[in-house]
Design an enzyme around this catalytic site. Structure first.
Site, PDB file in Angstrom:
ATOM      1  N   ALA A  56      58.444  73.222 -45.284  1.00 31.55           N
ATOM      2  CA  ALA A  56      58.858  73.069 -43.889  1.00 31.55           C
ATOM      3  C   ALA A  56      58.084  71.954 -43.188  1.00 31.55           C
ATOM      4  CB  ALA A  56      58.641  74.384 -43.153  1.00 31.55           C
ATOM      5  N   GLU A  58      57.220  69.123 -44.187  1.00 28.60           N
ATOM      6  CA  GLU A  58      57.732  67.778 -44.494  1.00 28.60           C
ATOM      7  C   GLU A  58      59.098  67.500 -43.853  1.00 28.60           C
ATOM      8  OE1 GLU A  58      56.187  69.684 -46.915  1.00 28.60           O
ATOM      9  OE2 GLU A  58      54.390  68.428 -46.899  1.00 28.60           O
ATOM     10  N   HIS A  88      48.559  80.299 -42.284  1.00 33.76           N
ATOM     11  CA  HIS A  88      48.751  79.216 -41.306  1.00 33.76           C
ATOM     12  C   HIS A  88      50.186  79.186 -40.767  1.00 33.76           C
ATOM     13  CE1 HIS A  88      49.842  77.869 -45.261  1.00 33.76           C
ATOM     14  NE2 HIS A  88      50.266  76.681 -44.850  1.00 33.76           N
ATOM     15  N   ARG A 127      68.718  87.274 -43.349  1.00 34.65           N
ATOM     16  CA  ARG A 127      69.269  86.187 -42.516  1.00 34.65           C
ATOM     17  C   ARG A 127      69.862  85.056 -43.343  1.00 34.65           C
ATOM     18  NH1 ARG A 127      65.471  88.929 -40.191  1.00 34.65           N
ATOM     19  NH2 ARG A 127      65.086  89.022 -37.949  1.00 34.65           N
TER      20      ARG A 127
HETATM   21  N1  INI Z   1      56.294  75.875 -46.635  1.00 32.77           N
HETATM   22  C1  INI Z   1      57.414  76.559 -46.320  1.00 32.77           C
HETATM   23  O1  INI Z   1      58.475  75.934 -46.133  1.00 32.77           O
HETATM   24  N2  INI Z   1      57.387  77.908 -46.195  1.00 32.77           N
HETATM   25  C2  INI Z   1      56.246  78.629 -46.388  1.00 32.77           C
HETATM   26  O2  INI Z   1      56.296  79.893 -46.255  1.00 32.77           O
HETATM   27  C3  INI Z   1      55.056  77.934 -46.731  1.00 32.77           C
HETATM   28  N3  INI Z   1      53.840  78.655 -46.976  1.00 32.77           N
HETATM   29  O3  INI Z   1      53.879  79.873 -47.095  1.00 32.77           O
HETATM   30  O4  INI Z   1      52.758  78.057 -47.105  1.00 32.77           O
HETATM   31  C4  INI Z   1      55.116  76.520 -46.850  1.00 32.77           C
HETATM   32  N4  INI Z   1      54.009  75.805 -47.168  1.00 32.77           N
HETATM   33  C5  INI Z   1      54.079  74.440 -47.624  1.00 32.77           C
HETATM   34  C6  INI Z   1      54.074  73.411 -46.499  1.00 32.77           C
HETATM   35  O5  INI Z   1      55.313  73.385 -45.816  1.00 32.77           O
HETATM   36  C7  INI Z   1      53.819  72.016 -47.058  1.00 32.77           C
HETATM   37  O6  INI Z   1      54.853  71.696 -47.974  1.00 32.77           O
HETATM   38  C8  INI Z   1      52.485  71.904 -47.777  1.00 32.77           C
HETATM   39  O7  INI Z   1      51.427  72.319 -46.926  1.00 32.77           O
HETATM   40  C9  INI Z   1      52.204  70.427 -48.207  1.00 32.77           C
HETATM   41  O8  INI Z   1      52.180  69.548 -47.079  1.00 32.77           O
END
Ligand code: INI
Length: 154
Positions: A56, A58, A88, A127
C-alpha cells in the site's frame, strides 16, 4: 437550478488498476471485482492496465506517475492493510490514503480508493467479494462516476 451528476457508463474509458501484491489473496479478489464492474458498465477490458506494486505504501507514487502519463481517464488503487498483523497500521493507512487523495486532486485524474483497512483478515475477505460486497467494484464505480462528472462540469 441545474443538477449535475456523473453517470456510471464506462464505455470508451481507459483505466489503470494499481494493485498491491501484499495480501494478494485479498487484492486478487478486489481486482476481480473492479474488472467485473468495469465490464458490466460497458468498459472494454482491453482498455484496462494492471500495475502491480509491492504494498500500500508504494501506491501513491505509482498513481502519480500513471496520472501524469496522460494515458488514463481514471485510476483505481486496490490493496489491503490488516491491523492485526501490522504495528505500523496507522502510518501505512494514512500515507496511502493521503498520498492517493493528493494525486487525484493535484493531477485532476480521479483515483478510486479501493484500499481495505481492517482489523482482521476475515473482515478484509468479507469486503473482497463475500458477505459485504466487493470494495474493488465499488471503487471502480466511484472512479467512473468521477471521470464522467468531471467531463460534465468541465
Ligand atoms: N502493505 C500492505 O499493503 N498491507 C499490509 O498489511 C502491510 N503490512 O502489514 O505491513 C504492508 N506492508 C508493506 C508496505 O506497504 C511497503 O510495501 C513496505 O513497507 C516497503 O516499502
Amino acid at each position: 437550478m441545474a443538477d449535475k451528476e456523473g453517470n456510471l457508463i464506462a464505455t470508451g474509458l481507459t483505466f489503470a488498476l494499481i494493485v498491491s501484491r501484499f495480501n494478494r489473496f485479498v487484492t486478487d479478489k478486489l481486482m476481480e471485482g473492479a474488472v467485473d464492474a468495469f465490464a458490466r458498465h460497458g468498459g472494454n477490458t482491453g482498455d484496462l492496465d494492471v500495475i502491480w506494486v509491492p504494498g500500500a505504501f508504494e501506491m501513491p507514487l505509482a498513481a502519480r506517475r500513471l496520472a501524469q502519463s496522460g494515458r488514463y481517464d481514471g485510476l483505481v488503487a486496490l490493496g489491503a492493510v490488516i491491523r492485526g498483523a501490522t504495528p505500523h497500521f496507522e502510518y501505512l493507512c494514512s500515507a496511502a490514503s493521503s498520498g492517493l487523495a493528493g494525486v487525484s486532486v493535484e493531477t485532476g485524474v480521479p483515483v478510486g480508493f479501493g484500499l481495505l483497512t481492517t482489523d482482521t483478515m476475515e473482515q478484509a475477505i468479507e469486503r473482497a467479494g463475500s458477505k459485504a460486497g466487493n470494495k474493488g467494484g465499488d471503487a471502480m464505480l466511484s472512479a467512473v462516476e468521477m471521470v464522467n462528472l468531471l467531463k460534465a462540469i468541465s
